[in-house]
Design a protein around this motif. Structure first.
Motif, PDB file in Angstrom:
ATOM      1  N   ILE A 271      16.426   4.754 -23.872  1.00  0.00           N
ATOM      2  CA  ILE A 271      15.101   4.272 -23.473  1.00  0.00           C
ATOM      3  C   ILE A 271      15.208   2.803 -23.092  1.00  0.00           C
ATOM      4  CG2 ILE A 271      12.734   3.833 -24.215  1.00  0.00           C
ATOM      5  CD1 ILE A 271      13.028   6.128 -26.222  1.00  0.00           C
ATOM      6  N   THR A 272      14.701   2.452 -21.899  1.00  0.00           N
ATOM      7  CA  THR A 272      14.592   1.054 -21.488  1.00  0.00           C
ATOM      8  C   THR A 272      13.158   0.622 -21.761  1.00  0.00           C
ATOM      9  OG1 THR A 272      16.287   1.308 -19.793  1.00  0.00           O
ATOM     10  CG2 THR A 272      14.784  -0.542 -19.539  1.00  0.00           C
ATOM     11  N   ALA A 273      12.991  -0.402 -22.591  1.00  0.00           N
ATOM     12  CA  ALA A 273      11.657  -0.818 -23.031  1.00  0.00           C
ATOM     13  C   ALA A 273      11.074  -1.840 -22.064  1.00  0.00           C
ATOM     14  CB  ALA A 273      11.734  -1.391 -24.444  1.00  0.00           C
ATOM     15  N   LEU A 274      10.416  -1.344 -21.007  1.00  0.00           N
ATOM     16  CA  LEU A 274       9.760  -2.233 -20.045  1.00  0.00           C
ATOM     17  C   LEU A 274       8.307  -2.476 -20.460  1.00  0.00           C
ATOM     18  CD1 LEU A 274      11.043  -0.740 -16.662  1.00  0.00           C
ATOM     19  CD2 LEU A 274      12.003  -2.652 -17.957  1.00  0.00           C
ATOM     20  N   ALA A 275       7.740  -3.542 -19.928  1.00  0.00           N
ATOM     21  CA  ALA A 275       6.306  -3.798 -20.084  1.00  0.00           C
ATOM     22  C   ALA A 275       5.616  -3.379 -18.790  1.00  0.00           C
ATOM     23  CB  ALA A 275       6.074  -5.279 -20.353  1.00  0.00           C
ATOM     24  N   ASP A 276       4.312  -3.076 -18.870  1.00  0.00           N
ATOM     25  CA  ASP A 276       3.608  -2.682 -17.636  1.00  0.00           C
ATOM     26  C   ASP A 276       2.788  -3.860 -17.113  1.00  0.00           C
ATOM     27  OD1 ASP A 276       1.274  -2.829 -19.130  1.00  0.00           O
ATOM     28  OD2 ASP A 276       0.587  -0.810 -18.619  1.00  0.00           O
ATOM     29  N   ALA A 277       1.910  -3.594 -16.145  1.00  0.00           N
ATOM     30  CA  ALA A 277       1.136  -4.673 -15.514  1.00  0.00           C
ATOM     31  C   ALA A 277      -0.232  -4.843 -16.151  1.00  0.00           C
ATOM     32  CB  ALA A 277       0.986  -4.391 -14.016  1.00  0.00           C
ATOM     33  N   THR A 278      -0.460  -4.225 -17.336  1.00  0.00           N
ATOM     34  CA  THR A 278      -1.794  -4.305 -17.945  1.00  0.00           C
ATOM     35  C   THR A 278      -1.793  -4.893 -19.347  1.00  0.00           C
ATOM     36  OG1 THR A 278      -1.782  -2.152 -19.075  1.00  0.00           O
ATOM     37  CG2 THR A 278      -2.366  -2.153 -16.741  1.00  0.00           C
ATOM     38  N   GLY A 279      -0.617  -5.180 -19.908  1.00  0.00           N
ATOM     39  CA  GLY A 279      -0.548  -5.624 -21.299  1.00  0.00           C
ATOM     40  C   GLY A 279      -0.024  -4.539 -22.217  1.00  0.00           C
ATOM     41  N   MET A 280       0.185  -3.337 -21.682  1.00  0.00           N
ATOM     42  CA  MET A 280       0.755  -2.228 -22.456  1.00  0.00           C
ATOM     43  C   MET A 280       2.272  -2.185 -22.215  1.00  0.00           C
ATOM     44  SD  MET A 280      -1.843  -0.615 -23.944  1.00  0.00           S
ATOM     45  CE  MET A 280      -1.872   1.154 -24.002  1.00  0.00           C
ATOM     46  N   HIS A 281       2.888  -1.076 -22.616  1.00  0.00           N
ATOM     47  CA  HIS A 281       4.336  -0.921 -22.469  1.00  0.00           C
ATOM     48  C   HIS A 281       4.657   0.293 -21.610  1.00  0.00           C
ATOM     49  CE1 HIS A 281       5.431  -4.140 -25.253  1.00  0.00           C
ATOM     50  NE2 HIS A 281       4.253  -3.862 -25.771  1.00  0.00           N
ATOM     51  N   LEU A 282       5.859   0.283 -21.039  1.00  0.00           N
ATOM     52  CA  LEU A 282       6.261   1.309 -20.078  1.00  0.00           C
ATOM     53  C   LEU A 282       7.701   1.741 -20.385  1.00  0.00           C
ATOM     54  CD1 LEU A 282       4.623   2.373 -17.603  1.00  0.00           C
ATOM     55  CD2 LEU A 282       5.907   0.796 -16.189  1.00  0.00           C
ATOM     56  N   PRO A 283       7.891   2.503 -21.476  1.00  0.00           N
ATOM     57  CA  PRO A 283       9.248   2.973 -21.761  1.00  0.00           C
ATOM     58  C   PRO A 283       9.749   3.895 -20.651  1.00  0.00           C
ATOM     59  CG  PRO A 283       7.651   4.077 -23.184  1.00  0.00           C
ATOM     60  CD  PRO A 283       6.903   3.018 -22.441  1.00  0.00           C
ATOM     61  N   VAL A 284      11.005   3.696 -20.237  1.00  0.00           N
ATOM     62  CA  VAL A 284      11.585   4.456 -19.120  1.00  0.00           C
ATOM     63  C   VAL A 284      12.882   5.123 -19.563  1.00  0.00           C
ATOM     64  CG1 VAL A 284      12.502   4.301 -16.761  1.00  0.00           C
ATOM     65  CG2 VAL A 284      10.631   2.808 -17.451  1.00  0.00           C
ATOM     66  N   VAL A 285      13.052   6.379 -19.167  1.00  0.00           N
ATOM     67  CA  VAL A 285      14.309   7.097 -19.384  1.00  0.00           C
ATOM     68  C   VAL A 285      14.785   7.563 -18.016  1.00  0.00           C
ATOM     69  CG1 VAL A 285      15.450   9.038 -20.529  1.00  0.00           C
ATOM     70  CG2 VAL A 285      13.563   7.857 -21.674  1.00  0.00           C
ATOM     71  N   THR A 286      16.040   7.301 -17.688  1.00  0.00           N
ATOM     72  CA  THR A 286      16.531   7.684 -16.360  1.00  0.00           C
ATOM     73  C   THR A 286      17.601   8.768 -16.456  1.00  0.00           C
ATOM     74  OG1 THR A 286      18.116   5.874 -16.437  1.00  0.00           O
ATOM     75  CG2 THR A 286      16.083   5.450 -15.282  1.00  0.00           C
ATOM     76  N   THR A 287      17.671   9.567 -15.405  1.00  0.00           N
ATOM     77  CA  THR A 287      18.754  10.541 -15.257  1.00  0.00           C
ATOM     78  C   THR A 287      19.493  10.191 -13.967  1.00  0.00           C
ATOM     79  OG1 THR A 287      17.524  12.142 -13.914  1.00  0.00           O
ATOM     80  CG2 THR A 287      17.294  12.349 -16.304  1.00  0.00           C
ATOM     81  N   LEU A 288      20.779  10.422 -13.937  1.00  0.00           N
ATOM     82  CA  LEU A 288      21.549  10.083 -12.733  1.00  0.00           C
ATOM     83  C   LEU A 288      21.432  11.161 -11.661  1.00  0.00           C
ATOM     84  CD1 LEU A 288      24.847   8.598 -14.217  1.00  0.00           C
ATOM     85  CD2 LEU A 288      22.875   7.394 -13.301  1.00  0.00           C
ATOM     86  N   ASN A 289      20.960  12.345 -12.055  1.00  0.00           N
ATOM     87  CA  ASN A 289      21.010  13.486 -11.132  1.00  0.00           C
ATOM     88  C   ASN A 289      19.632  14.125 -10.975  1.00  0.00           C
ATOM     89  OD1 ASN A 289      24.145  13.880 -10.872  1.00  0.00           O
ATOM     90  ND2 ASN A 289      23.732  13.557 -13.046  1.00  0.00           N
ATOM     91  N   ALA A 290      18.992  13.832  -9.847  1.00  0.00           N
ATOM     92  CA  ALA A 290      17.729  14.510  -9.526  1.00  0.00           C
ATOM     93  C   ALA A 290      17.905  15.169  -8.161  1.00  0.00           C
ATOM     94  CB  ALA A 290      16.562  13.534  -9.573  1.00  0.00           C
ATOM     95  N   VAL A 291      17.425  14.525  -7.091  1.00  0.00           N
ATOM     96  CA  VAL A 291      17.483  15.167  -5.770  1.00  0.00           C
ATOM     97  C   VAL A 291      18.926  15.334  -5.284  1.00  0.00           C
ATOM     98  CG1 VAL A 291      16.730  14.965  -3.349  1.00  0.00           C
ATOM     99  CG2 VAL A 291      15.137  14.450  -5.194  1.00  0.00           C
ATOM    100  N   ARG A 292      19.866  14.522  -5.788  1.00  0.00           N
ATOM    101  CA  ARG A 292      21.270  14.727  -5.386  1.00  0.00           C
ATOM    102  C   ARG A 292      21.755  16.116  -5.832  1.00  0.00           C
ATOM    103  NH1 ARG A 292      22.718   9.954  -8.472  1.00  0.00           N
ATOM    104  NH2 ARG A 292      23.417   9.133  -6.468  1.00  0.00           N
ATOM    105  N   THR A 293      21.175  16.663  -6.908  1.00  0.00           N
ATOM    106  CA  THR A 293      21.502  18.028  -7.341  1.00  0.00           C
ATOM    107  C   THR A 293      21.082  19.030  -6.267  1.00  0.00           C
ATOM    108  OG1 THR A 293      21.064  17.354  -9.617  1.00  0.00           O
ATOM    109  CG2 THR A 293      21.147  19.721  -9.189  1.00  0.00           C
ATOM    110  N   LEU A 294      19.880  18.826  -5.722  1.00  0.00           N
ATOM    111  CA  LEU A 294      19.356  19.734  -4.687  1.00  0.00           C
ATOM    112  C   LEU A 294      20.174  19.604  -3.399  1.00  0.00           C
ATOM    113  CD1 LEU A 294      15.488  19.211  -5.137  1.00  0.00           C
ATOM    114  CD2 LEU A 294      17.005  20.804  -6.329  1.00  0.00           C
ATOM    115  N   ARG A 295      20.510  18.362  -3.044  1.00  0.00           N
ATOM    116  CA  ARG A 295      21.287  18.165  -1.805  1.00  0.00           C
ATOM    117  C   ARG A 295      22.658  18.819  -1.935  1.00  0.00           C
ATOM    118  NH1 ARG A 295      18.148  15.693   1.386  1.00  0.00           N
ATOM    119  NH2 ARG A 295      16.822  13.957   0.769  1.00  0.00           N
ATOM    120  N   GLY A 296      23.276  18.686  -3.102  1.00  0.00           N
ATOM    121  CA  GLY A 296      24.574  19.316  -3.339  1.00  0.00           C
ATOM    122  C   GLY A 296      24.491  20.827  -3.222  1.00  0.00           C
TER     123      GLY A 296
END
Length: 482
Positions: A271-296
């Protein structure tokens, strides 16, 4: 109240929207590409003269686009760092994006502080190749003279706001932009100058972090400029997401972010603990494989495009006749399996048909993103609906499978310039706050995004069975990875 403008300076272009202050209705818009040459091998450049952003801004604002505008908000690409000398001149071109040259620097920094968990505790994120702090380490190792001359650090939106205000002595940024640098903590709300020194070799001036509804200043012509923010935070603000909402972005790689009232410190670094533009928080989780899976999958099946892959997948049924694709084609971040490869399981004579493989590609991609959603849910993040973004969100196979696999309502907004709209909404908030007509704790309520709403309905149980099939293969192949 009048009209405001939102400016989004993305990696490739500047887009400006002029909006009604009360409703958010887009009244007019402008666009201009950045005058930047692509590198010889194609792709995006790693170094860009920030003057290119100003030239493109001027062109996008041509023809009287900003006439009558009372305030401007700025959104810009994240991870771009602009090193300035003590006089405010650029030391070298801005370092943008993420590239292979900084991967060694990222690993170097992780080790220098004592590992992934130490970074997660310090600033809520583990250094990645694209992050500003990693670029500072690269510059210190590769361009020591430039590193030594660097006295001030700004990100893209900070630099643009500073230029619009006529380069004042005071330099500002917002929580959202600061939270992605690797040297500001969303949990404590403060900088870690020691980490800048660890990366660059010495201390520098950092912009003042001001509140979400604060103005950065006023131009000599009397135009109010709001604090600005990073593109991700601006897009979330433009969409109007709040508590209970998550955003799943389908790019070549994927990301899942949600609004949460507090910063999530995650020792695993998923989890990357980002802040948002309102005073709240915006935790982010990323995956390396989304549309590249479909293209493959489309290339493997000899199909010309993703629309054809979607049409083929729709001829199969949920569960793809037992075929399961673990889509870890580029290794994976969630789960943390950097050196693994993809896995195709469940091959039987009756499942060896093109349509089942096509369906398995869509289900594998979405189950991988559902895993990322579950990382957030597992930390107490409330997810009642999911906004699905990206061109692939329009594909029928994605829309058929996403609600049942995510187990919740899925909203597919119509394509729009949400980052620019978010920047305009921020400008309206700062304008209202400065005039005393809006509360600094509550942003203006604008009309929501026009969207398609998809419900899991009767398919919920089927979706859970498909997820369980995927999880069983993941656990068997990579035990305990999540």
């Amino acid at each position: 109240m009048g009209i405001v403008a939102g400016l989004d300076s993305s990696p490739d272009f500047t887009r400006i929207v002029v909006c009604d202050t009360d409703t958010g209705a887009v009244l007019r818009q402008g666009y201009a590409p950045h005058p930047v040459e692509s590198p010889a091998g194609g792709g995006r450049p790693s170094d860009v003269d920030p003057q290119a952003w100003l030239l493109s801004l001027g062109e996008a604002a041509g023809g009287g686009l900003l006439e009558g505008v009372q305030a401007i908000g700025v959104s810009a690409q994240q991870n771009a760092v602009v090193p300035l000398d003590a006089q405010g001149n650029t030391v070298r071109p801005a370092m943008v994006g993420g590239d292979k040259r900084t991967q060694v620097a990222a690993a170097d920094l992780v080790d220098a502080l004592g590992g992934r968990e130490a970074w997660a505790q310090a600033v809520g994120c583990v250094p990645q190749a694209a992050q500003p702090i990693t670029k500072l380490r690269w510059m210190a190792r590769t361009e020591p003279e430039n590193a030594q001359r660097t006295a001030i650090l700004l990100q893209a939106h900070d630099w643009l706001v500073w230029q619009l205000l006529g380069r004042p002595v005071r330099r500002t940024t917002d929580r959202g932009g600061a939270s992605g640098t690797g040297y500001w903590s969303a949990a404590t709300g403060g900088y870690r100058p020691d980490l800048v020194e660890l990366a660059l070799g010495h201390q520098v001036m950092l912009p003042e972090v001001i509140g979400p509804a604060d103005a950065a200043g006023t131009t000599p012509e009397g135009l109010l400029i709001s604090v600005g923010t990073g593109e991700t935070m601006a897009a979330a603000f433009g969409l109007g997401i709040g508590l209970g909402d998550a955003v799943v972005s389908l790019g070549a790689s994927g990301s899942v972010m949600a609004v949460h009232p507090e910063a999530l410190v995650d020792g695993s670094g998923m989890i990357t603990a980002l802040a948002d533009a309102t005073g709240m928080h915006l935790p982010v989780v990323t995956t390396l494989n989304a549309v590249r899976t479909l293209r493959g999958a489309a290339e493997l099946l000899g199909l010309p495009d993703l629309e054809s892959l979607s049409d083929l997948a729709m001829k199969s049924t949920p569960g793809s006749h037992g075929l399961v694709l673990l889509p870890y084609l580029e290794g994976e971040r969630t789960p943390n399996l950097p050196h693994t490869a993809g896995t195709l399981a469940g091959l039987r004579r009756e499942s060896m048909k093109a349509e089942h493989l096509a369906r398995a590609a869509f289900e594998g991609m979405l189950c991988g993103l559902a895993d990322a959603l579950d990382v957030l849910r597992g930390r107490g993040v409330d997810v009642r609906r999911v906004f699905l973004l990206g061109q692939a969100a329009e594909l029928p196979a994605v829309q058929a499978a996403a609600p049942m696999l995510f187990g919740t309502q899925v909203v597919v907004p119509q394509p729009a310039d949400y980052a620019a709209i978010g920047a305009a909404r921020q400008a309206a908030w700062a304008l209202g706050a400065s005039q005393g007509t809006l509360d600094v704790r509550n942003p203006p309520v604008w009309q929501g995004a026009v969207a398609q709403v998809l419900e899991p309905g009767d398919e919920l149980a089927v979706g859970q069975a498909v997820r369980q099939q995927f999880v069983a293969v993941r656990e068997q192949t990579h035990p305990g990875a999540l």
